[in-house]
Design a protein around this motif. Structure first.
Motif, mmCIF file in Angstrom:
data_model
loop_
_atom_site.group_PDB
_atom_site.id
_atom_site.type_symbol
_atom_site.label_atom_id
_atom_site.label_comp_id
_atom_site.label_asym_id
_atom_site.label_seq_id
_atom_site.Cartn_x
_atom_site.Cartn_y
_atom_site.Cartn_z
ATOM 1 N N CYS A 245 0.954 -1.234 -0.142
ATOM 2 C CA CYS A 245 0.122 -0.165 0.056
ATOM 3 C C CYS A 245 0.851 1.302 0.032
ATOM 4 O O CYS A 245 0.835 2.015 -1.062
ATOM 5 C CB CYS A 245 -0.809 -0.136 1.040
ATOM 6 S SG CYS A 245 -1.996 1.529 1.511
ATOM 7 N N THR B 64 -1.648 -0.844 7.118
ATOM 8 C CA THR B 64 -2.926 -1.624 6.932
ATOM 9 C C THR B 64 -3.290 -2.673 7.812
ATOM 10 O O THR B 64 -2.553 -3.289 8.651
ATOM 11 C CB THR B 64 -2.896 -2.265 5.165
ATOM 12 O OG1 THR B 64 -1.866 -3.279 5.474
ATOM 13 C CG2 THR B 64 -2.636 -1.129 4.265
ATOM 14 N N GLY C 148 -10.795 -0.310 3.120
ATOM 15 C CA GLY C 148 -10.470 1.079 2.294
ATOM 16 C C GLY C 148 -10.481 2.140 2.865
ATOM 17 O O GLY C 148 -9.966 3.346 2.484
ATOM 18 N N HIS C 149 -10.987 2.298 4.225
ATOM 19 C CA HIS C 149 -11.012 3.642 5.101
ATOM 20 C C HIS C 149 -9.707 3.665 5.573
ATOM 21 O O HIS C 149 -9.193 2.786 6.401
ATOM 22 C CB HIS C 149 -12.191 3.355 5.947
ATOM 23 C CG HIS C 149 -12.130 4.714 7.010
ATOM 24 N ND1 HIS C 149 -12.399 5.807 6.543
ATOM 25 C CD2 HIS C 149 -11.541 4.584 8.108
ATOM 26 C CE1 HIS C 149 -12.134 6.811 7.800
ATOM 27 N NE2 HIS C 149 -11.785 6.034 8.578
ATOM 28 N N GLY C 150 -8.972 5.082 5.411
ATOM 29 C CA GLY C 150 -7.905 5.375 6.057
ATOM 30 C C GLY C 150 -8.025 6.152 7.465
ATOM 31 O O GLY C 150 -8.473 7.451 7.384
ATOM 32 N N TYR D 280 -5.376 1.975 6.988
ATOM 33 C CA TYR D 280 -6.205 1.378 5.778
ATOM 34 C C TYR D 280 -6.886 -0.037 6.405
ATOM 35 O O TYR D 280 -6.035 -0.839 6.621
ATOM 36 C CB TYR D 280 -5.719 1.270 4.863
ATOM 37 C CG TYR D 280 -5.248 2.721 3.956
ATOM 38 C CD1 TYR D 280 -6.375 3.750 3.541
ATOM 39 C CD2 TYR D 280 -4.023 3.097 3.677
ATOM 40 C CE1 TYR D 280 -6.002 4.833 3.035
ATOM 41 C CE2 TYR D 280 -3.494 4.209 3.302
ATOM 42 C CZ TYR D 280 -4.563 5.015 2.940
ATOM 43 O OH TYR D 280 -4.484 6.186 2.401
ATOM 44 N N THR E 52 -8.605 -3.696 5.633
ATOM 45 C CA THR E 52 -8.586 -4.401 4.661
ATOM 46 C C THR E 52 -9.849 -5.716 4.844
ATOM 47 O O THR E 52 -10.682 -5.935 4.343
ATOM 48 C CB THR E 52 -7.141 -5.115 4.622
ATOM 49 O OG1 THR E 52 -6.905 -5.522 6.102
ATOM 50 C CG2 THR E 52 -6.004 -4.095 4.080
ATOM 51 N N TRP F 96 -9.996 -0.786 -4.303
ATOM 52 C CA TRP F 96 -9.011 -0.370 -3.221
ATOM 53 C C TRP F 96 -7.803 0.701 -3.381
ATOM 54 O O TRP F 96 -7.671 1.442 -2.762
ATOM 55 C CB TRP F 96 -8.842 -1.764 -2.553
ATOM 56 C CG TRP F 96 -8.319 -1.921 -0.946
ATOM 57 C CD1 TRP F 96 -8.842 -1.573 0.031
ATOM 58 C CD2 TRP F 96 -7.062 -1.696 -0.661
ATOM 59 N NE1 TRP F 96 -8.296 -1.764 1.303
ATOM 60 C CE2 TRP F 96 -6.874 -1.545 0.753
ATOM 61 C CE3 TRP F 96 -5.712 -1.704 -1.258
ATOM 62 C CZ2 TRP F 96 -5.730 -1.530 1.578
ATOM 63 C CZ3 TRP F 96 -4.417 -1.579 -0.590
ATOM 64 C CH2 TRP F 96 -4.452 -1.572 0.794
ATOM 65 N N VAL G 290 -7.421 4.057 -1.497
ATOM 66 C CA VAL G 290 -6.140 4.587 -0.626
ATOM 67 C C VAL G 290 -5.221 5.379 -0.933
ATOM 68 O O VAL G 290 -4.794 6.153 -0.276
ATOM 69 C CB VAL G 290 -5.411 3.034 -0.189
ATOM 70 C CG1 VAL G 290 -6.385 1.930 0.452
ATOM 71 C CG2 VAL G 290 -4.690 2.545 -1.207
ATOM 72 N N GLN H 30 -6.961 9.030 -0.618
ATOM 73 C CA GLN H 30 -7.102 9.494 0.642
ATOM 74 C C GLN H 30 -5.232 9.686 0.906
ATOM 75 O O GLN H 30 -5.173 11.088 1.745
ATOM 76 C CB GLN H 30 -7.224 8.337 1.559
ATOM 77 C CG GLN H 30 -8.867 8.192 1.432
ATOM 78 C CD GLN H 30 -9.326 6.939 2.463
ATOM 79 O OE1 GLN H 30 -9.443 7.055 3.474
ATOM 80 N NE2 GLN H 30 -9.448 5.777 1.543
#
Length: 370
Positions: A77, A227, A233-235, A296, A298, A343, A347, A350
């Motif tokens: 990532c 991660t 997908g949210h950071g 992030y 997963t 995804w 990422v 963001q």
């Protein structure tokens, strides 16, 4: 002008990620400093290194440090984001115009990145290794209680082993299990989230990079890409610093009121010890500081924990057959890297927004002090 596509800048292996990062830096005319690991080799026998590319004036009073692969396998990532930043014409121009020294540290844990492990060549979790080793680290009783069943003697684990985990959660709750497992322990070198008994090689290299690029900084910001926690997908922007109200306020001013902290219980992360931000305080004590770990999501907590348990079992049983090892390695990669275009796009978007915010925050300090 066509919209920038970040997808091609993510990689499938450490070697590919390193090559993409190096090529992108060289295409911008940047010199890349290579800190080659003195002993360890990659999964395919390749050279392992922490690579540094820096943009902007060497004597800048504002420094932004971007770190990937503190946790090895999580590097897919962070590396993709770093390489994307270098390939994005508009963002590269923004970095140059900012007059900030932007330091990209690629693959703080190259061994784990290549071998698909969160930990390094000594099973050390680097984000539990930045601690004072002048005296033996204190025992972590909560981990000692769960170690006998959290790292099972056999894989797949027996129903009895799984029942012990269920019983612990029933008695104490999932947050208590997370805190016990992930807080950071230095007594079980064959266990999870092991902090070690001495500074790791990567620990020394990070400190050297900070001295090389941050010793004259008036203000220093950091973003460390991670991660494996939270919604897919949210950071989550987790404050990366000691329990300091002024620094936490600075982080919120730069990155928004939704910055969380494990110091006050607002983060999905449990309280941690030995975190790498300690090196910034040690090596750049003159600098005003603000930092975040960009975490992030997963997979679910249960799925990620199971992948970690399996991978630790495999590390403790190196004679395991390929039939057993291959799905374990596939699971640990999937637990920390979602190899899907949507995804990767989210990422990167963001990461780009939060790096823009860091540059703006650093600029605001320059304008205030000039």
């Amino acid at each position: 002008m066509a919209e920038f596509d970040p997808i091609p800048h993510f990689a499938a292996t450490y070697a590919e990620a390193r090559a993409k990062f190096g090529d992108a830096a060289k295409a911008r005319g940047l010199a890349v400093t290579h800190h080659v690991h003195p002993t360890a080799k990659g999964a395919q026998g390749e050279e392992l290194a922490i690579d540094i590319a820096a943009i902007g004036p060497p004597d800048a009073r504002e420094v932004l440090l971007l770190i990937s692969a503190t946790h090895g396998v999580e590097g897919f990532c962070g590396s993709g984001c770093q390489t994307g930043f270098l390939r994005d014409d508009a963002f590269f121009a923004r970095m140059i115009a900012s007059e900030t020294r932007v330091v990209m540290l690629h693959a703080l844990n190259p061994y784990g990145f290549s071998h698909l492990r969160r930990t390094n060549e000594d099973n050390i979790d680097l984000n539990r290794n930045f601690r004072d080793f002048s005296a033996p680290p204190p025992p972590f009783k909560a981990y000692a209680e769960v170690h006998p069943f959290i790292v099972p003697p056999a894989w797949p684990p027996t129903p009895e082993n799984e029942a012990r985990i269920g019983a612990y959660i029933a008695a104490h709750g999932q947050p208590a299990l997370q805190a016990a497992v992930s807080g950071g322990q230095c007594e079980f070198p064959d266990g999870l989230f092991y902090g070690g008994v001495r500074p790791a090689w990567s620990n020394g290299i990070l400190r050297q990079v900070l001295r090389d690029h941050g010793r004259n900084a008036h203000t220093l910001a950091s973003i460390d890409f991670h991660t494996g926690l939270g919604p897919c997908g949210h950071g989550e922007k987790i404050f990366a610093g000691r329990s300091n109200a002024a620094e936490f306020a600075r982080a919120k001013a730069w990155w928004g009121d939704d910055v969380t902290s494990f110091h006050d219980g607002s983060s999905t992360s449990a309280p941690l010890t030995g975190v790498n931000y300690n090196a910034i305080y040690d090596e750049c004590p003159q600098a005003d500081y603000a930092g975040i770990a960009l975490e992030y999501g997963t997979q679910s907590f249960a799925a990620v924990l199971q992948a970690l348990r399996a991978d630790q079992w495999l590390a403790n049983h190196r004679d395991a057959s390929a039939a057993v090892a291959t799905p374990i390695k596939r699971a640990i990669r999937d637990a920390f890297y979602q190899d899907a275009d949507d995804w990767k796009a989210t990422v990167h978007a963001q990461a780009l927004a939060h790096t823009h915010a860091a540059l703006s925050g650093l600029k605001s300090t320059r304008e205030t002090t000039s």
